[in-house]
Design a protein around this motif. Structure first.
Motif, PDB file in Angstrom:
ATOM      1  N   UNK A  11     -60.498  11.923  31.584  1.00 38.32           N
ATOM      2  CA  UNK A  11     -61.720  12.456  31.003  1.00 38.32           C
ATOM      3  C   UNK A  11     -62.954  11.750  31.552  1.00 38.32           C
ATOM      4  N   UNK A  12     -64.042  12.486  31.613  1.00 39.28           N
ATOM      5  CA  UNK A  12     -65.337  11.951  32.039  1.00 39.28           C
ATOM      6  C   UNK A  12     -66.397  12.491  31.092  1.00 39.28           C
ATOM      7  N   UNK A  13     -67.582  11.886  31.094  1.00 39.77           N
ATOM      8  CA  UNK A  13     -68.661  12.364  30.228  1.00 39.77           C
ATOM      9  C   UNK A  13     -69.964  12.513  31.002  1.00 39.77           C
ATOM     10  N   UNK A  14     -70.749  13.505  30.605  1.00 36.13           N
ATOM     11  CA  UNK A  14     -72.105  13.708  31.127  1.00 36.13           C
ATOM     12  C   UNK A  14     -72.989  14.086  29.946  1.00 36.13           C
ATOM     13  N   UNK A  15     -74.291  14.168  30.183  1.00 35.78           N
ATOM     14  CA  UNK A  15     -75.192  14.607  29.119  1.00 35.78           C
ATOM     15  C   UNK A  15     -74.841  16.027  28.697  1.00 35.78           C
ATOM     16  N   UNK A  16     -75.034  16.362  27.436  1.00 33.90           N
ATOM     17  CA  UNK A  16     -74.676  17.705  26.951  1.00 33.90           C
ATOM     18  C   UNK A  16     -75.667  18.753  27.447  1.00 33.90           C
ATOM     19  N   UNK A  17     -75.306  20.021  27.355  1.00 36.08           N
ATOM     20  CA  UNK A  17     -76.242  21.076  27.773  1.00 36.08           C
ATOM     21  C   UNK A  17     -77.410  21.168  26.806  1.00 36.08           C
ATOM     22  N   UNK A  18     -78.470  21.780  27.275  1.00 37.08           N
ATOM     23  CA  UNK A  18     -79.655  21.962  26.440  1.00 37.08           C
ATOM     24  C   UNK A  18     -80.327  23.266  26.843  1.00 37.08           C
ATOM     25  N   UNK A  19     -81.252  23.757  26.051  1.00 39.41           N
ATOM     26  CA  UNK A  19     -81.894  25.034  26.385  1.00 39.41           C
ATOM     27  C   UNK A  19     -82.596  25.030  27.733  1.00 39.41           C
ATOM     28  N   UNK A  20     -83.269  23.912  28.058  1.00 44.21           N
ATOM     29  CA  UNK A  20     -84.040  23.877  29.300  1.00 44.21           C
ATOM     30  C   UNK A  20     -83.392  23.027  30.393  1.00 44.21           C
ATOM     31  N   UNK A  21     -82.208  22.478  30.105  1.00 43.59           N
ATOM     32  CA  UNK A  21     -81.519  21.686  31.118  1.00 43.59           C
ATOM     33  C   UNK A  21     -81.857  20.216  31.124  1.00 43.59           C
TER      34      UNK A  21
END
Length: 466
Positions: free
Chosen positions: A310-320
């Motif tokens: 598993x790896x992690x990144x910032x979550x999605x958002x409306x504007x990226x």
């Protein structure tokens, strides 16, 4: 709860704390004028229960504040059938006048606005206490919920990141998720796993566990976009909008085409036990390519013995930007009771628990996310930095904080109505637009009835204590 793990952590904390105290005594012994012993006294602490206090904080107080006799005022007594927790909590604080209050995001704003907490800014300025090197989102949150002032400090926080199964992305030759994705990007990636299988088991592109109702996932995504179920005053339902239509459309379409599974608990007990959690956590089982979750997910992966990469990144958002998450929360929050005559003693405790010294001990004994800078951990070879890139913007609202202006019974009834309309969309009996028009109508009726049955408390007029 794993009591053996808790016991080990307590022993580790106690050893580290005693070592720190011994070093401090040693340094004091080298001084020409050793400091006078601290004044003995009693501190009344409002916390959930005596047992939980002993488990979480007993070692700290024994090592760092041996001069203080602690009396725990159990706030669990404010909860239960037939009780109004907010009224009961206010009554408890007014009668018992605790010196120290250990609370969380769910209660902090209401207590501050209701004049139940003592302002900390003067102590911070007097002691030149370093809040500049605490997580900016935490300080922003506390000030926003305190009307511009600080009425508490929090040593730990929680928020969410996007977890992904690197092995599944490699197997199906799908590009890895990355920072700066939008929700559209996430659904596009999830769709690339459509029809995937491991043996007889389906593989899904995205899955959110612990969703007792379908609308919970819809609402979670809507919150990420700054959407609200009602207006700020809690008087008008605001679900029939183009923005909400897009959210409902994306999720119901993903359910239909199999990119996202429609899975809740194993049964409808109305609560989650370990069996339900293990059953519903498809990501830890290696059956979901992505999930959005907090640090809880790491513990679940470790305890389940999962072997996935598993790896992690910032979550999605409306504007990226992926910098603001609506489920950002602080727990515990240490505050001083407005009615105390021992604010100085309570502040010393708050100062310690939010210090670099306490953070150092905590960083060696748990996976908690610490607000004190310099303690970003690496867990199983993976940096936790994506958790720390969170920002808090109070103008977006939403989050872990339910609108305090809305009678509590509204949410329970509204979720049921929403799930009924989602089912109509899924079975082709209604379009998304028709379903939201009907939900707007039924939801407003539920809200109006909730106001009549449970009129809200009048707004506090005095503000918080100085």
């Amino acid at each position: 709860m794993d009591r053996s793990g808790t016991t080990r952590n307590r022993k580790n904390k106690l050893l580290l704390l005693l070592l720190a105290v011994a070093l401090a005594w040693s340094a004091a012994g080298c001084s020409d004028a050793p400091a006078a012993p601290p004044e003995r006294g009693k501190l009344k602490v409002a916390y959930y229960s005596q047992e939980m206090f002993d488990d979480q904080y007993g070692d700290y107080f024994m090592a760092k504040f041996p001069e203080l006799e602690v009396e725990v005022i159990a706030t669990s007594d404010t909860m239960g059938p037939g009780k109004n927790p907010q009224k009961e909590m206010d009554k408890l604080l007014d009668e018992q006048k605790p010196d120290l209050i250990i609370t969380g995001s769910w209660e902090y704003q209401r207590l501050a606005a209701g004049g139940k907490l003592y302002e900390l800014d003067s102590f911070i300025k007097q002691d030149k206490f370093d809040i500049e090197n605490m997580l900016p989102a935490a300080i922003d949150y506390l000030r926003a919920k305190g009307g511009g002032k600080l009425y508490g400090l929090a040593p730990q926080f929680s928020t969410s990141v996007l977890y992904y199964n690197k092995g599944l992305f490699d197997t199906y030759k799908v590009p890895y998720p990355k920072d700066g994705m939008t929700w559209d990007d996430l659904f596009e990636l999830a769709g690339k796993f459509r029809g995937a299988k491991t043996g007889t088991d389906r593989i899904y592109g995205f899955h959110q566990p612990l969703m007792m109702f379908k609308f919970w996932l819809v609402r979670s995504m809507g919150q990420d976009m700054g959407l609200h179920v009602t207006d700020a005053k809690g008087r008008t339902v605001t679900i029939d909008t183009e923005a909400w239509q897009k959210v409902f459309s994306q999720i119901t379409e993903a359910w239909k085409n199999g990119s996202i599974p429609v899975i809740a608990g194993k049964n409808n007990k109305g609560r989650w036990d370990k069996e339900d959690i293990d059953y519903a956590d498809l990501f830890s089982q290696g059956r979901a390519a992505m999930t959005i979750s907090g640090p809880w997910q790491i513990n679940q992966l470790q305890q389940s013995g999962s072997k996935i990469d598993w790896q992690i990144v910032k979550p999605p958002s409306p504007d990226g930007t992926g910098s603001w998450q609506p489920n950002f929360s602080l727990n515990p929050i240490f505050a001083i009771g407005a009615g105390t005559e021992q604010a100085d003693k309570a502040w010393k405790v708050i100062r310690y628990f939010n210090s670099a010294e306490a953070a150092k001990v905590e960083s060696k004994t748990s996976n908690s996310l610490l607000t004190r800078s310099g303690f970003v951990k690496t867990v199983d070879g993976r940096s936790m930095e994506p958790f720390y890139q969170v920002k808090y913007d109070d103008t977006l609202g939403g989050g872990m904080d339910l609108n305090p202006n809305i009678p509590s019974r509204f949410y329970e009834e509204f979720v049921k109505k929403a799930d009924e309309q989602i089912e109509r969309i899924m079975t082709g009996k209604s379009t998304v637009r028709q379903a939201l028009q009907q939900l707007q109508k039924e939801g407003q009726q539920v809200l109006d009835e909730a106001w009549l049955a449970e009129p809200p408390e009048p707004e506090a007029g005095g503000g918080a204590a100085k």
